[in-house]
Design a protein around this motif. Structure first.
Motif, mmCIF file in Angstrom:
data_model
loop_
_atom_site.group_PDB
_atom_site.id
_atom_site.type_symbol
_atom_site.label_atom_id
_atom_site.label_comp_id
_atom_site.label_asym_id
_atom_site.label_seq_id
_atom_site.Cartn_x
_atom_site.Cartn_y
_atom_site.Cartn_z
ATOM 1 N N MET A 80 0.850 -1.190 0.000
ATOM 2 C CA MET A 80 0.000 0.000 0.000
ATOM 3 C C MET A 80 0.886 1.240 0.000
ATOM 4 S SD MET A 80 -2.686 1.215 2.967
ATOM 5 C CE MET A 80 -3.809 -0.156 2.702
ATOM 6 N N VAL A 81 0.517 2.228 -0.823
ATOM 7 C CA VAL A 81 1.242 3.495 -0.894
ATOM 8 C C VAL A 81 0.288 4.612 -0.482
ATOM 9 C CG1 VAL A 81 2.579 5.073 -2.325
ATOM 10 C CG2 VAL A 81 2.634 2.607 -2.801
ATOM 11 N N LEU A 82 0.639 5.320 0.581
ATOM 12 C CA LEU A 82 -0.169 6.454 1.039
ATOM 13 C C LEU A 82 0.465 7.755 0.566
ATOM 14 C CD1 LEU A 82 -1.150 5.768 4.768
ATOM 15 C CD2 LEU A 82 -2.521 5.430 2.722
ATOM 16 N N LEU A 83 -0.321 8.601 -0.098
ATOM 17 C CA LEU A 83 0.145 9.941 -0.447
ATOM 18 C C LEU A 83 -0.106 10.848 0.748
ATOM 19 C CD1 LEU A 83 -0.046 8.635 -3.305
ATOM 20 C CD2 LEU A 83 -0.558 10.933 -4.154
ATOM 21 N N THR A 84 0.960 11.404 1.302
ATOM 22 C CA THR A 84 0.840 12.209 2.522
ATOM 23 C C THR A 84 1.285 13.646 2.272
ATOM 24 O OG1 THR A 84 3.061 11.559 3.224
ATOM 25 C CG2 THR A 84 1.228 10.210 4.003
ATOM 26 N N GLY A 85 0.743 14.558 3.102
ATOM 27 C CA GLY A 85 1.061 15.977 2.984
ATOM 28 C C GLY A 85 0.075 16.681 2.074
ATOM 29 N N GLY A 86 0.168 17.996 2.003
ATOM 30 C CA GLY A 86 -0.743 18.762 1.157
ATOM 31 C C GLY A 86 -2.179 18.570 1.599
ATOM 32 N N ASP A 87 -3.065 18.315 0.637
ATOM 33 C CA ASP A 87 -4.477 18.089 0.941
ATOM 34 C C ASP A 87 -4.785 16.616 1.170
ATOM 35 O OD1 ASP A 87 -5.058 20.782 0.703
ATOM 36 O OD2 ASP A 87 -5.418 20.628 -1.464
ATOM 37 N N PRO A 106 4.068 -4.387 3.129
ATOM 38 C CA PRO A 106 4.771 -3.127 2.877
ATOM 39 C C PRO A 106 3.827 -1.923 2.802
ATOM 40 C CG PRO A 106 5.616 -4.844 1.450
ATOM 41 C CD PRO A 106 4.390 -5.401 2.111
ATOM 42 N N LEU A 107 4.159 -0.913 3.580
ATOM 43 C CA LEU A 107 3.408 0.344 3.596
ATOM 44 C C LEU A 107 4.381 1.465 3.258
ATOM 45 C CD1 LEU A 107 0.891 2.080 4.297
ATOM 46 C CD2 LEU A 107 1.704 2.085 6.670
ATOM 47 N N PHE A 108 4.090 2.204 2.195
ATOM 48 C CA PHE A 108 4.988 3.245 1.718
ATOM 49 C C PHE A 108 4.376 4.626 1.962
ATOM 50 C CE2 PHE A 108 5.734 -0.530 -0.867
ATOM 51 C CZ PHE A 108 7.107 -0.673 -0.776
ATOM 52 N N ASP A 109 5.245 5.555 2.317
ATOM 53 C CA ASP A 109 4.864 6.954 2.544
ATOM 54 C C ASP A 109 5.390 7.768 1.363
ATOM 55 O OD1 ASP A 109 4.403 9.508 3.374
ATOM 56 O OD2 ASP A 109 5.557 9.367 5.241
ATOM 57 N N MET A 110 4.465 8.302 0.549
ATOM 58 C CA MET A 110 4.841 8.990 -0.686
ATOM 59 C C MET A 110 4.390 10.452 -0.635
ATOM 60 S SD MET A 110 3.652 7.929 -4.520
ATOM 61 C CE MET A 110 3.497 9.151 -5.821
ATOM 62 N N PRO A 111 5.291 11.405 -0.863
ATOM 63 C CA PRO A 111 4.900 12.819 -0.878
ATOM 64 C C PRO A 111 3.800 13.076 -1.909
ATOM 65 C CG PRO A 111 7.289 12.608 -0.832
ATOM 66 C CD PRO A 111 6.742 11.229 -1.062
ATOM 67 N N TRP A 112 2.839 13.891 -1.530
ATOM 68 C CA TRP A 112 1.651 14.104 -2.355
ATOM 69 C C TRP A 112 1.958 14.757 -3.700
ATOM 70 C CZ3 TRP A 112 0.133 18.982 -4.002
ATOM 71 C CH2 TRP A 112 0.847 20.054 -3.442
ATOM 72 N N ASP A 113 3.103 15.492 -3.792
ATOM 73 C CA ASP A 113 3.370 16.241 -5.014
ATOM 74 C C ASP A 113 4.128 15.441 -6.078
ATOM 75 O OD1 ASP A 113 5.617 16.121 -3.469
ATOM 76 O OD2 ASP A 113 6.184 18.222 -3.713
#
Length: 395
Positions: A80-87, A106-113
């Motif tokens: 799973m990839v979570l888009l974090t930050g921003g809105d 696996p859990l991934f933290d991906m910048p929203w931009d």
């Protein structure tokens, strides 16, 4: 070779993505990227997809993410990839990280931009490339092992399928009980075995794989004997990792003989099959066996007339077999334990859970029935080979 979560970090657009949890599950294979746009996912997915959550919003309930993660586990997604930050989601919830760690998911933290179109396209292209390369390797193995058309040499086939033409070769085979898993689980297992073995390759050696019925065939190619030894050990280590990952799958590994440029990989493939056959109902224990360890069994395999092997062991053991049948004794088992324990009275009596005097009485009975001297090394050797012959016919 399939594309797994660990390979994501090799991609250009994945450089800024952080692994938040589930490191033990990085071996999971990705079938395709999928962008989540619905509260639930089960009806839209087949299993193996990498789930992107991009539009959950800042007020997303943590419970919703946990429920989505559990649904992903049940559907056997790859990660799973979570888009974090921003809105998007401000940060990865700690409870979600703990849940994914426990499930080795696996859990991934991906910048929203980061542009989703770029990263999903790159993942898709990598998956398609790996699939194409894997098909070439599979067809190469099929031609070498199963084709009736032998007009092309190994070197010609290697060039045609764009496979490294290395001079030292051997074949390994992994099998598992065909009824131990569902068809879907079997395919997933074979895919994971293939990926793990291919990952065992390195400088100077290559591993190609092919799924065949309830087996995975691995063709190992090396530049020299040293590289072949490294690859042999690397494959054995990879197999132990798979056994730990699938403890109830009943995995077994047979390793064929190492061949030079003039050797036949078909012979090595047959040797791996012989090793697997002897892992059932013989004196070998464990779940891995090399053809080089078979000893006299190699000769037994070369004897076409199995009745000749039966006559050999009956000539030496028939009187003990008949005595056991009439009296309900276990003289054959006693002799086996005695020989396996190097004729040591203490170790043999302990192995059989009997008193030393009882063992001596049984051995004297065996001597009397056989009419042979158990202290004679040649007699011991022949009796031991007779027991191995019986094991061979019963394997």
């Amino acid at each position: 070779m399939s594309f797994c979560c660990a390979d994501l970090f090799k991609l250009k657009h994945f450089k800024q993505v952080r692994l938040a949890a589930g490191e033990r599950g990085l071996y999971r294979q990705i079938s395709w990227p999928f962008i989540c746009t619905t509260p639930t996912i089960s009806q839209w997915l087949h299993g193996g997809e990498l789930l992107f959550i991009s539009n959950a919003g800042p007020d997303t309930d943590e419970a919703d993410l946990l429920a989505l993660a559990r649904e992903s586990f049940e559907k056997a997604l790859s990660g799973m990839v979570l888009l974090t930050g921003g809105d998007s989601i401000p940060t990865v919830p700690p409870a979600l990280s703990r849940l994914c760690d426990e499930a080795a998911f696996p859990l991934f933290d991906m910048p929203w931009d980061i542009k989703l179109v770029d990263i999903t396209q790159e993942i898709s292209e990598a998956i398609l490339y790996r699939r194409a390369q894997s098909k070439k390797g599979q067809r190469f193995i099929e031609q070498l092992l199963f084709s009736d058309d032998d007009r092309r040499s190994f070197e010609e086939l290697a060039g045609f399928y764009e496979v490294p033409c290395r001079p030292i070769r051997f074949v390994t085979v992994v099998d598992f009980p065909p009824d131990s898993l569902s068809p879907t689980a079997q395919e997933r297992l074979k895919s994971d075995i293939s990926h793990t073995f291919k990952s065992a390759g390195g400088e100077g050696y290559t591993a190609l794989t092919m799924g065949h019925l309830n087996t995975v065939v691995c063709l190992a190619l090396a530049n020299d004997a040293r590289a072949a030894g490294l690859l042999n050990r690397s494959i054995a280590d990879a197999f132990e990792t798979l056994c730990a990952r699938y403890p109830h799958a009943g995995l077994r590994l047979g390793i064929g003989r190492v061949c030079g440029p003039e050797g036949s990989v078909r012979v090595s493939y047959a040797d791996a099959g012989k090793a697997l056959a002897l892992l059932s109902g013989s004196s070998f224990h464990g779940n891995t066996l090399r053809y080089s360890q078979l000893g006299i069994y190699k000769l037994f395999f070369e004897i076409q007339d199995r009745e000749e092997i039966r006559r050999y062991y009956m000539e030496n053991l028939e009187c003990l077999i008949e005595a056991d049948r009439k009296n309900g004794s276990d003289l054959v088992g006693t002799l086996r334990s005695y020989l396996y324990n190097n004729c040591n009275l203490l170790r043999t009596s302990q192995a059989l859970y009997i008193h030393r005097n009882t063992l001596i009485y049984r051995l004297n009975t065996i001597r009397g029935l056989l009419g042979r001297d158990l202290d004679d090394a040649l007699v011991r050797h022949e009796l031991f080979n007779s027991l191995l012959a019986a094991d061979f016919l019963n394997h």
